[in-house]
Design an enzyme around this catalytic site. Structure first.
Site, short mmCIF file in Angstrom:
data_model
loop_
_atom_site.label_atom_id
_atom_site.label_comp_id
_atom_site.label_asym_id
_atom_site.label_seq_id
_atom_site.Cartn_x
_atom_site.Cartn_y
_atom_site.Cartn_z
N GLU A 1 62.38 49.27 29.95
CA GLU A 1 62.24 49.95 31.00
C GLU A 1 63.81 49.45 31.92
O GLU A 1 63.98 47.75 31.80
CB GLU A 1 61.43 49.38 32.01
CG GLU A 1 60.22 49.99 31.58
CD GLU A 1 58.64 50.26 32.68
OE1 GLU A 1 57.63 51.16 32.73
OE2 GLU A 1 58.32 48.61 33.21
N LYS A 2 64.18 49.78 33.12
CA LYS A 2 65.80 49.12 34.02
C LYS A 2 64.37 47.70 34.89
O LYS A 2 63.51 48.03 35.18
CB LYS A 2 65.92 50.52 34.72
CG LYS A 2 66.82 49.90 35.73
CD LYS A 2 68.03 49.56 35.67
CE LYS A 2 69.04 48.70 36.65
NZ LYS A 2 70.03 48.79 35.60
N LYS B 1 58.67 44.66 27.34
CA LYS B 1 57.12 45.01 27.61
C LYS B 1 56.11 45.56 26.47
O LYS B 1 56.76 46.18 26.09
CB LYS B 1 56.56 45.68 28.96
CG LYS B 1 57.22 45.38 30.20
CD LYS B 1 56.94 46.32 31.41
CE LYS B 1 58.23 45.63 32.78
NZ LYS B 1 57.36 46.64 33.82
N GLU C 1 51.81 49.72 36.45
CA GLU C 1 50.94 49.95 35.30
C GLU C 1 49.79 50.12 36.18
O GLU C 1 49.46 51.06 36.98
CB GLU C 1 50.30 48.95 34.65
CG GLU C 1 49.69 47.84 35.81
CD GLU C 1 49.78 46.33 34.85
OE1 GLU C 1 49.35 46.29 33.93
OE2 GLU C 1 49.72 44.96 35.65
N ARG D 1 40.07 49.13 37.11
CA ARG D 1 38.65 48.06 37.61
C ARG D 1 38.37 47.35 39.05
O ARG D 1 40.14 47.80 39.42
CB ARG D 1 38.61 47.08 36.56
CG ARG D 1 40.11 46.46 36.72
CD ARG D 1 40.24 44.41 36.17
NE ARG D 1 41.26 44.31 35.68
CZ ARG D 1 42.13 43.66 36.61
NH1 ARG D 1 41.74 43.58 37.46
NH2 ARG D 1 43.09 43.14 36.40
N HIS E 1 55.93 43.58 45.03
CA HIS E 1 54.93 44.98 44.14
C HIS E 1 54.12 44.39 45.41
O HIS E 1 53.33 44.00 45.27
CB HIS E 1 54.30 43.08 43.11
CG HIS E 1 53.09 43.68 41.66
ND1 HIS E 1 53.12 43.50 41.11
CD2 HIS E 1 52.38 44.28 42.27
CE1 HIS E 1 52.08 43.39 40.34
NE2 HIS E 1 51.50 44.64 41.23
N LYS F 1 49.66 36.71 40.39
CA LYS F 1 49.61 36.91 41.54
C LYS F 1 48.51 34.99 42.51
O LYS F 1 47.71 35.19 42.02
CB LYS F 1 49.06 38.10 42.17
CG LYS F 1 49.65 39.14 41.76
CD LYS F 1 48.22 40.11 41.69
CE LYS F 1 49.05 41.75 41.05
NZ LYS F 1 47.73 43.14 41.33
N ASN G 1 46.37 49.71 36.78
CA ASN G 1 44.41 48.66 36.49
C ASN G 1 42.94 49.59 36.83
O ASN G 1 43.07 49.71 38.22
CB ASN G 1 43.90 47.24 37.29
CG ASN G 1 45.12 46.58 37.11
OD1 ASN G 1 45.23 46.53 35.91
ND2 ASN G 1 46.37 46.10 37.91
N ARG H 1 44.44 32.28 46.96
CA ARG H 1 43.63 32.38 46.20
C ARG H 1 43.79 31.29 45.55
O ARG H 1 44.57 30.42 45.29
CB ARG H 1 44.64 32.98 44.20
CG ARG H 1 44.29 34.34 44.09
CD ARG H 1 44.28 35.06 42.95
NE ARG H 1 44.92 36.99 42.79
CZ ARG H 1 45.14 37.31 42.28
NH1 ARG H 1 45.35 36.69 40.67
NH2 ARG H 1 44.96 38.52 41.87
#
Length: 447
Positions: free
Chosen positions: A200-201, A158, A287, A291, A208, A237, A289, A337
């Site tokens: 990462e693995k 990544k 991670e 915001r 998620h 997403k 975010n 969305r």
């Protein structure tokens, strides 16, 4: 409390923030490009300032123009929404230097969590479970092979500075590793100006799961539950729901408590989302975010708490309006969305909306800044609206969603509405039996 807030964004999120400001009795200023002169948030704001031509770099990413708009209008705070400058530490710092409040965390916290490697180190220090992998950036193939052998294949590479799937490659064997490492570094450098990557693995069939957190700026923190964002395409997403159909009450309480404590220990201020991959009963940090998230309305639906109100309150120094014991979870919510895209290829579909009719009734919310006759510009993200449905349980929520999708009409352009009409009739979705790879496999089969 602030007297006047400048909203440094566009589309549905700008309108969402504007409505919250009006409910709090705060004057609003919006900035816009020439392409957005007829946008709904521009029409409804108390004041508007044109800050440049259509390209984002010349308007919505132009920090100097936005600061000038604040000074011209006398705005004492800026709400960045999501995207654009919402996670830009330099923007936060510049506003502070001009005595303008950034409605979000400190520049230091944005920097920490914006660097994926430093974010992982910080999460580990705060007691948040992390995915096994490298402790820092990986530059040599020999080092990459050693780390991959230790954690076991498959592994994922990544971009440290990235997101949205760019600079992200999977290696299933040692033979795949060299080309995956080179490709990820090349993509990361081109997309973010930083070719640092980490390993990462790679989890085969994870979900998620993200936890909505808030810090009060005084060493306190709470969580507002989790959201399941596993239905994705190209790491973007598409459908989010709360609570996750994959978690039980014990798991929900455990990970929520870990995240709330971490955010308090960090001394964080404002809204944040801690994101995890979840597999076989274990959570792995990916991670944070710093915001407001696109999918925040599903959390609002099950808690009854306005998260934008909370952001403004915290940024003004008022702390949080609730304690952890005050936050109750009620029913189930799903967000779809609605993008101006071909529902199968996801090719953008800008153009003029000839007819726009939204569904209504109990438990239905539509966040959108478009209207009949509105011309969708080709310069920005294709999101034109979000359909949020709430029910007493997931079954009721799914039935209500099916009905709402049948009522939703957008003519003149292609949208992703047909995709969601297909999904609500799928047995896997009805049973909550899906992972982050499910949607792409479904689309590949052409079902």
């Amino acid at each position: 409390m602030f007297q006047k807030i400048l909203i440094a964004n566009r589309g549905e999120i700008a309108l969402r923030v504007l409505r919250a400001c009006k409910e709090l009795g705060i004057q609003t200023v919006v900035v816009h490009s020439t392409a957005d002169a007829d946008a709904m948030h521009v029409r409804l704001a108390d004041e508007s300032v044109c800050i440049g031509p259509p390209p984002s770099r010349d308007s919505y990413l132009n920090i100097h123009q936005i600061v000038a708009a604040c000074e011209i209008t006398g705005a004492d705070a800026v709400h960045p929404g999501y995207g654009f400058l919402s996670e830009n530490a330099k923007f936060s710092d510049i506003l502070a230097a001009h005595n303008i409040t950034f409605i979000g965390p400190s520049g230091d916290h944005i920097r920490i969590m914006g660097d994926k490697i430093e974010a992982k180190r910080t999460a580990k220090r705060l007691g948040i479970p992390v995915v096994p992998g490298s402790d820092g950036a990986v530059t040599e193939e020999k080092e990459a092979r050693r780390i991959a052998a230790e954690i076991g294949y498959p592994v994922i590479i990544k971009a440290s500075a990235g997101g949205g799937g760019r600079g992200m490659k999977v290696a299933h064997t040692e033979a795949d590793l060299e080309i995956a490492l080179q490709t990820a570094r090349s993509e990361a450098g081109a997309a973010f100006g930083d070719d640092a990557v980490y390993i990462e693995k790679y989890l085969e069939k994870p979900r998620h799961i993200e936890v909505q957190v808030f810090g009060d700026g005084f060493g306190g923190g709470v969580h507002f539950g989790e959201r399941d964002c596993s239905l994705q395409r190209r790491h973007q997403k598409v459908w989010e729901e709360a609570n996750s159909p994959a978690l039980n009450a014990e798991e929900r309480s455990r990970i929520g408590g870990i995240c709330a404590k971490a955010i308090a220990d960090l001394g964080y201020s404002g809204a944040g989302t801690i994101e995890f991959l979840y597999e076989n009963g274990e959570f792995y940090f990916i991670e944070m975010n710093t915001r407001l998230q696109v999918e925040h309305p599903v959390t609002e639906a099950i808690t009854g708490i306005d998260l934008v109100h909370e952001q403004i309150r915290v940024a003004s120094g008022g702390g949080l309006s609730v304690k952890q014991e005050d936050i109750k979870f009620n029913g189930h919510a799903i967000e779809c969305r609605i993008n101006a895209e071909d529902p199968r290829t996801f090719t953008p579909s800008p153009g003029t909306i000839t007819h726009f009719h939204t569904p209504g009734g109990l438990g239905i919310r539509v966040d959108s800044g478009v209207y009949s006759g509105y011309k969708i510009p080709p310069y920005y993200d294709s999101l034109i609206g979000k359909l949020i449905v709430h029910g007493r349980n997931r079954v009721e929520c799914m039935m209500r969603l099916r009905r709402a999708l049948d009522e939703f009409v957008v003519d003149g352009i292609k949208t992703t509405l047909p995709l969601f009409r297909d999904l609500v009739g799928n047995a896997d979705i009805a049973n909550g039996d899906y992972d982050i790879h499910w949607l792409e496999k479904y689309l590949a089969k052409g079902e």
